[in-house]
Design a protein around this motif. Structure first.
Motif, short mmCIF file in Angstrom:
data_model
loop_
_atom_site.label_atom_id
_atom_site.label_comp_id
_atom_site.label_asym_id
_atom_site.label_seq_id
_atom_site.Cartn_x
_atom_site.Cartn_y
_atom_site.Cartn_z
N ALA A 1 3.14 -8.83 -9.73
CA ALA A 1 2.34 -10.02 -9.44
C ALA A 1 2.07 -10.08 -7.94
O ALA A 1 2.98 -10.27 -7.15
CB ALA A 1 3.08 -11.27 -9.91
N ILE A 2 0.80 -9.90 -7.56
CA ILE A 2 0.39 -9.95 -6.15
C ILE A 2 -0.72 -10.98 -6.01
O ILE A 2 -1.71 -10.95 -6.76
CB ILE A 2 -0.11 -8.57 -5.67
N ASN A 3 -0.57 -11.86 -5.05
CA ASN A 3 -1.45 -13.02 -4.90
C ASN A 3 -1.54 -13.75 -6.24
O ASN A 3 -2.62 -14.09 -6.72
CB ASN A 3 -2.85 -12.62 -4.41
N TYR A 4 -0.38 -13.96 -6.81
CA TYR A 4 -0.28 -14.62 -8.11
C TYR A 4 0.29 -16.02 -7.97
O TYR A 4 1.24 -16.25 -7.22
CB TYR A 4 0.64 -13.82 -9.05
N GLY A 5 -0.30 -16.94 -8.70
CA GLY A 5 0.22 -18.29 -8.84
C GLY A 5 -0.08 -18.76 -10.25
O GLY A 5 -1.21 -18.59 -10.74
N GLY A 6 0.90 -19.32 -10.92
CA GLY A 6 0.70 -19.72 -12.31
C GLY A 6 -0.40 -20.73 -12.50
O GLY A 6 -1.20 -20.63 -13.44
N ARG A 7 -0.50 -21.70 -11.61
CA ARG A 7 -1.55 -22.71 -11.74
C ARG A 7 -2.92 -22.09 -11.49
O ARG A 7 -3.90 -22.40 -12.19
CB ARG A 7 -1.28 -23.86 -10.77
N ASP A 8 -2.99 -21.21 -10.50
CA ASP A 8 -4.26 -20.51 -10.24
C ASP A 8 -4.67 -19.68 -11.45
O ASP A 8 -5.84 -19.67 -11.84
CB ASP A 8 -4.09 -19.61 -9.02
N GLY B 1 -9.72 -4.38 0.61
CA GLY B 1 -10.44 -3.50 -0.30
C GLY B 1 -9.70 -2.22 -0.60
O GLY B 1 -9.71 -1.74 -1.75
N LYS B 2 -9.05 -1.63 0.41
CA LYS B 2 -8.31 -0.38 0.18
C LYS B 2 -7.16 -0.62 -0.78
O LYS B 2 -6.90 0.22 -1.67
CB LYS B 2 -7.78 0.17 1.50
N LEU B 3 -6.48 -1.75 -0.63
CA LEU B 3 -5.37 -2.07 -1.53
C LEU B 3 -5.89 -2.26 -2.94
O LEU B 3 -5.29 -1.78 -3.91
CB LEU B 3 -4.64 -3.32 -1.05
N GLN B 4 -7.01 -2.94 -3.10
CA GLN B 4 -7.60 -3.14 -4.42
C GLN B 4 -7.94 -1.80 -5.07
O GLN B 4 -7.71 -1.61 -6.27
CB GLN B 4 -8.86 -4.00 -4.32
N ARG C 1 0.83 -1.21 0.00
CA ARG C 1 0.00 0.00 0.00
C ARG C 1 0.86 1.26 0.00
O ARG C 1 0.62 2.19 -0.78
CB ARG C 1 -0.93 0.01 1.22
N ARG C 2 1.88 1.27 0.85
CA ARG C 2 2.74 2.46 0.94
C ARG C 2 3.52 2.66 -0.36
O ARG C 2 3.73 3.80 -0.79
CB ARG C 2 3.68 2.34 2.13
N TYR C 3 3.95 1.57 -0.97
CA TYR C 3 4.71 1.67 -2.22
C TYR C 3 3.85 2.35 -3.29
O TYR C 3 4.30 3.27 -3.99
CB TYR C 3 5.15 0.28 -2.70
N ILE C 4 2.60 1.90 -3.42
CA ILE C 4 1.72 2.47 -4.43
C ILE C 4 1.46 3.94 -4.13
O ILE C 4 1.52 4.80 -5.03
CB ILE C 4 0.40 1.69 -4.50
N GLU C 5 1.17 4.26 -2.88
CA GLU C 5 0.85 5.64 -2.50
C GLU C 5 2.04 6.57 -2.74
O GLU C 5 1.88 7.68 -3.26
CB GLU C 5 0.43 5.69 -1.03
N ARG C 6 3.23 6.12 -2.36
CA ARG C 6 4.42 6.97 -2.45
C ARG C 6 4.97 7.09 -3.87
O ARG C 6 5.56 8.11 -4.23
CB ARG C 6 5.51 6.44 -1.53
N GLU C 7 4.78 6.05 -4.67
CA GLU C 7 5.40 6.03 -6.00
C GLU C 7 4.47 6.45 -7.12
O GLU C 7 4.91 6.59 -8.26
CB GLU C 7 5.94 4.63 -6.29
N ALA C 8 3.20 6.67 -6.81
CA ALA C 8 2.23 6.99 -7.86
C ALA C 8 2.64 8.22 -8.67
O ALA C 8 2.66 8.18 -9.91
CB ALA C 8 0.84 7.19 -7.25
N ASP C 9 2.98 9.31 -7.98
CA ASP C 9 3.34 10.54 -8.70
C ASP C 9 4.60 10.34 -9.53
O ASP C 9 4.67 10.78 -10.68
CB ASP C 9 3.56 11.68 -7.69
N GLY C 10 5.60 9.68 -8.94
CA GLY C 10 6.86 9.48 -9.65
C GLY C 10 6.69 8.62 -10.89
O GLY C 10 7.24 8.93 -11.95
N MET C 11 5.93 7.53 -10.76
CA MET C 11 5.74 6.66 -11.92
C MET C 11 4.97 7.37 -13.03
O MET C 11 5.28 7.22 -14.22
CB MET C 11 5.03 5.36 -11.49
N ALA C 12 3.97 8.13 -12.63
CA ALA C 12 3.19 8.87 -13.63
C ALA C 12 4.08 9.87 -14.36
O ALA C 12 4.02 10.01 -15.59
CB ALA C 12 2.02 9.58 -12.97
N ALA C 13 4.96 10.55 -13.61
CA ALA C 13 5.83 11.57 -14.21
C ALA C 13 6.93 10.96 -15.06
O ALA C 13 7.36 11.57 -16.05
CB ALA C 13 6.44 12.43 -13.10
N GLU C 14 7.39 9.76 -14.70
CA GLU C 14 8.51 9.13 -15.41
C GLU C 14 8.06 8.21 -16.55
O GLU C 14 8.87 7.54 -17.16
CB GLU C 14 9.36 8.34 -14.42
#
Length: 241
Positions: A139-146, A115-118, A87-100
């Motif tokens: 990949a979050i909550n990712y599994g190839g077989r799933d 739900g907040k993370l989603q 959650r913190r990664y997304i919140e903190r990096e959103a502006d930087g990723m959009a700008a870059e």
């Protein structure tokens, strides 16, 4: 085979799509007598550096394995801590990723996520959808077989609805979480383990693999550049002579 098929890559060419199993965060911290979550936080910082380095190294697509379907088996404390880091990664990096010019997407089943993370995931996906300098997939909550089970269910529904008559690999690929993304050319796993750990089993069928002893928090852009140099010496024939 994904919907957008990667071209044959010969010598001295950077991989278009690099996928990374970011292993060793917990061990990195434990070796230093620190809590495992310290290692995960350092690992998140390393992701930022690798993301920034990729365009200059000729990599246009980067997929990182952040949390597997099997990682729920870890302690409640560690799982809660990891979700907080996401959650913190997304919140903190959103502006930087959009700008870059970074486009961020997520793969994996979201049903079990908070739900907040989603909501944060959906928001940053929409915000960066027009970017193209680097395509970052997490990949979050990712599994190839799933993923294959969910994709097969979608494909079966299309067949039942008469949308598809004789299903092909491309039809299945279009039902995967990675639909529209090129297949990875190179898969890197850090920390010395030599397992693929249920990561992109369909998409990485023809990928080159690199296993390194370096723990993820120590895997610098220079390490990545060295791996890419070795990749450039490989002869990829895709079944040809």
């Amino acid at each position: 085979m994904a919907a957008e098929t990667a071209p044959s890559i010969g010598a001295n060419t950077a991989p278009r799509h690099v996928a990374i199993i970011m292993d060793g965060n917990g061990r990195w911290a434990t070796q230093r007598g620190w809590p495992r979550l310290v290692g995960h936080r350092r690992g998140a910082e390393r992701v930022k550096q690798i993301v920034r380095a990729c365009p200059d190294l000729g990599v246009g697509w980067l997929t990182v394995y952040a949390f597997s379907t099997e990682n729920w088996k870890r302690s409640t404390e560690e799982v809660i801590g990891l979700m907080g880091i996401f959650r913190r990664y997304i919140e903190r990096e959103a502006d930087g990723m959009a700008a870059e010019g970074v486009r961020l997407r997520f793969i994996g089943s979201r049903d079990r996520l908070d739900g907040k993370l989603q909501d944060l995931m959906a928001s940053i996906e929409a915000r960066t959808a027009v970017n193209a300098r680097l395509n970052l997939t997490v990949a979050i909550n990712y599994g190839g077989r799933d993923e294959l089970v969910r994709a097969s269910t979608r494909l079966a529904a299309k067949i039942a609805a008469g949308q598809i008559d004789r299903p092909t690999e491309a039809d299945l690929a279009a039902c995967l979480d990675t639909a529209g993304l090129p297949d990875p050319d190179l898969v890197i796993r850090t920390s010395g383990e030599t397992r693929t750990s249920n990561f992109l089993p369909f998409q990485a069928a023809y990928a080159e693999y690199e296993f390194t002893q370096t723990l993820w928090p120590d895997f610098t852009p220079d390490h990545l550049a060295t791996v890419l140099d070795r990749f450039g010496l490989r002869d990829r024939r895709f079944g040809g002579a």
